[in-house]
Design a protein around this motif. Structure first.
Motif, mmCIF file in Angstrom:
data_model
loop_
_atom_site.group_PDB
_atom_site.id
_atom_site.type_symbol
_atom_site.label_atom_id
_atom_site.label_comp_id
_atom_site.label_asym_id
_atom_site.label_seq_id
_atom_site.Cartn_x
_atom_site.Cartn_y
_atom_site.Cartn_z
ATOM 1 N N SER A 121 -3.658 3.683 -0.706
ATOM 2 C CA SER A 121 -3.054 2.717 0.213
ATOM 3 C C SER A 121 -2.932 1.361 -0.456
ATOM 4 O O SER A 121 -3.682 1.033 -1.371
ATOM 5 N N CYS A 160 1.824 3.410 1.248
ATOM 6 C CA CYS A 160 0.831 4.467 1.031
ATOM 7 C C CYS A 160 1.457 5.596 0.231
ATOM 8 O O CYS A 160 2.649 5.914 0.407
ATOM 9 N N CYS A 176 -0.439 5.445 6.108
ATOM 10 C CA CYS A 176 -1.093 6.597 5.480
ATOM 11 C C CYS A 176 -1.150 7.800 6.419
ATOM 12 O O CYS A 176 -1.155 8.940 5.960
#
Length: 206
Positions: free
Chosen positions: A155, A166, A191
């Protein structure tokens, strides 16, 4: 062998931890405003060797479609992903770019008017040995399991646009899949979107 230090060259810029080319800088030199806009390319314009079937990829990044993404980040209209030809320094053999950005409210202040709220993803496949997949080789990476396949999550922030970024890396039986997403448009954790797409890829590949 090259490390994953940037995700594309001239197409998107990444955080220092996440990359897919040999560029030594933390990010490519392109800016979102000037160089992050992909060229209009049709399949007939591309070298046919970037086609997933031709390069022997176990899945087609473009054929995943927006259905592989969480519903909240999918476009309202049909925005077809574009085949991404690898550059000379890219460590993938075939890829596909997904775009669902939006221009901000035109009633905003002059400096904000017309600002692009980005959402774009690059989904790629690399041949065996072309992409480093060990946590020790990828600074800032964390282990994550995608559908039973041990991989990595990295990330960070897209420094050109100051938006969340991400990257997910998934070793497969044949090569490596990777997903990189810059997300300044949706409140969803970036993410979590990468993990969602990674689960779909993992479920389609040995």
């Amino acid at each position: 062998m090259t490390t994953i230090r940037s995700l594309t060259r001239g197409v998107l810029t990444l955080a220092a931890a996440a990359c897919l080319t040999t560029l030594p800088a933390a990010h490519a030199t392109a800016t979102v405003a000037a160089q992050d806009k992909p060229k209009q390319i049709t399949l007939g314009d591309l070298d046919p060797r970037v086609d997933a079937k031709t390069v022997g990829a176990p899945y087609d990044p473009c054929a995943l479609g927006w259905e592989a993404f969480p519903a909240e980040v999918r476009p309202d209209k049909d925005l077809k992903p574009r085949l991404r030809a690898p550059g000379a320094n890219d460590v993938f053999r075939t890829g596909c770019r997904y775009d669902n950005g939006a221009v901000s409210d035109i009633t905003a202040s002059p400096e904000k008017r017309g600002q692009l709220k980005n959402f774009f993803a690059l989904v790629v496949w690399a041949k065996p040995g072309e992409m480093k997949t060990a946590q020790a080789e990828q600074p800032g990476s964390q282990p994550h399991t995608f559908g039973g396949k041990a991989g990595l999550i990295i990330s960070g922030t897209n420094k050109s646009s100051n938006e969340p970024l991400c990257t997910g890396i998934i070793p497969l039986a044949n090569g490596t899949a990777a997903i990189a997403i810059t997300n300044g448009r949706f409140g969803t954790d970036t993410c979590s979107v990468v993990k969602h797409v990674g689960e779909v890829i993992a479920g389609k590949t040995p």
